[in-house]
Scaffold this active site. Structure first.
Site, short mmCIF file in Angstrom:
data_model
loop_
_atom_site.label_atom_id
_atom_site.label_comp_id
_atom_site.label_asym_id
_atom_site.label_seq_id
_atom_site.Cartn_x
_atom_site.Cartn_y
_atom_site.Cartn_z
N HIS A 1 0.83 -1.20 0.00
CA HIS A 1 0.00 0.00 0.00
C HIS A 1 0.87 1.25 0.00
CE1 HIS A 1 -3.59 -2.45 0.73
NE2 HIS A 1 -2.83 -3.14 1.54
N TYR B 1 4.56 -5.04 10.95
CA TYR B 1 4.34 -3.61 10.79
C TYR B 1 5.54 -2.84 11.34
CZ TYR B 1 -0.55 -3.38 9.23
OH TYR B 1 -1.71 -3.43 8.50
#
EC number: 1.11.1.-
Length: 360
Positions: free
Chosen positions: A63, A333
């Site tokens: 993304h 993450y």
């Protein structure tokens, strides 16, 4: 087998590969650094990076292309009955967020991306934060962390062709029926023509904890108030490179955009630990609040650029389920965030200016 079947099957495998590349940054095995025989955040992030043929230092591993957004969240009494989270009792809880397309390129063509995403941080008046990472697909394509790693590696492009190997993808799909189900969604679901009329799904189950300690397992979605309009293949092909971002800015210039936060409550037999299995459509659904977005800003200079939208950061009144994939997301993450922050510190160009050959 009819002559067209191999082409249809190859298309399904490529659909899987495209979405895997789009959401690759989402999942990894936590605590794996304790044993060399288990998955680690480093191993998973390395695998994710192989799904992109070109590295883009300083950008998110998945993304990579997005736009910052801001607004607020309005809670309501129905949400407060399900959870004691402060945001359900307040109005206008500040929201920072990011709308993005799938893929590892910050110069991708908006209309060609199968996956759209919404990431939010709700900033409670009590100092709490609620971080959400949601996608336009309704369920995940892998039932376990190990399967997702296998899927990620299978979808890596062949250096000679720049595309995934259809035979390798076919072999993976044969072993994992949930991947076949996901590919069917990717091929058949209509494409929205706007960030604003896309539904974004949290995929994972969470526990909502009420004032009296009662717990309910829920999955949530952001359901747009803007009516859905399908983008046709011809429109996708003709669209400018920043079509979704440009259209979003035009809508915001006319007024705020809203999504109802809808909590789907689990019933007996629903598995909260498997994000690849949809819950039946007849489950109780409760509108627990509304996200209101009022402004957008380029991610290169906006407040979302350096935010880590870790969906395991939740406020009091919300707790994680036993979904191992959800529990694992924090580690990868963090690994991805650390890599891009180090790259920025070394001078990586993250101004978002597209190279001439990718602009349209």
């Amino acid at each position: 087998m009819p002559p067209s079947a191999p082409r249809r099957r190859t298309g399904a495998y490529i659909a899987i590969a495209a979405v895997v590349a789009a959401v690759g940054g989402a999942f990894a095995w936590t605590a794996g650094w304790l044993s060399p025989d288990r998955l680690t955040p480093t191993v998973m992030t390395d695998a994710i990076e192989t799904t992109s043929t070109t590295p883009y230092p300083g950008f998110r591993r998945a993304h990579a292309k997005g736009i910052c957004v801001a607004g607020h969240f309005d809670g309501n009494a129905d949400g407060a009955r399900l959870s004691r989270a402060a945001v359900f009792r307040a109005t206008q809880t500040p929201v920072l967020g990011r709308l993005s397309i799938g893929g590892g390129s910050p110069y991708g063509l908006d209309a060609q991306a199968r996956v759209r995403s919404m990431a939010l941080v709700l900033q409670g008046a009590d100092g709490s934060e609620w971080r959400m990472a949601m996608n336009s697909f309704p369920f995940f394509g892998a039932a376990s962390i190990e399967t997702f790693l296998e899927q990620t590696r299978a979808s890596a492009p062949d250096p000679a062709t720049g595309k995934p190997d259809p035979e390798r993808m076919a072999a993976f799909a044969t072993r994992h029926p949930e991947a076949q189900r996901f590919a069917a969604w990717a091929k058949s679901a209509p494409w929205s023509d706007s960030f604003a009329n896309t539904q974004y799904n949290g995929i994972h189950a969470y526990r909502f904890v009420g004032d009296d300690g009662t717990e309910k397992m829920v999955r949530w979605s952001m359901r747009p108030q803007a009516p859905f309009v399908e983008m046709t293949p011809a429109q996708r092909e003709a669209a400018e490179g920043n079509a979704l971002q440009d259209e979003l800015r035009e809508r915001l210039a006319r007024g705020p955009l809203r999504w109802d936060m809808v909590a789907t409550v689990a019933a007996e037999g629903d598995n909260p630990s498997d994000p690849s299995t949809p819950w039946p459509e007849n489950r109780e659904q409760v509108v627990v609040g509304t996200v209101v977005l009022t402004q957008a800003q380029d991610q290169a200079t906006g407040p979302c650029r350096d935010l880590n939208f870790d969906p395991t950061v939740v406020p009091a009144g919300v707790a994680l389920s036993d979904d191992p994939i959800l529990a694992a997301r924090a580690a990868v993450y963090a690994e991805s965030f650390d890599r891009r922050e180090r790259e920025v510190a070394r001078g990586a160009d993250v101004d978002g200016t597209p190279p001439p050959e990718t602009a349209r």
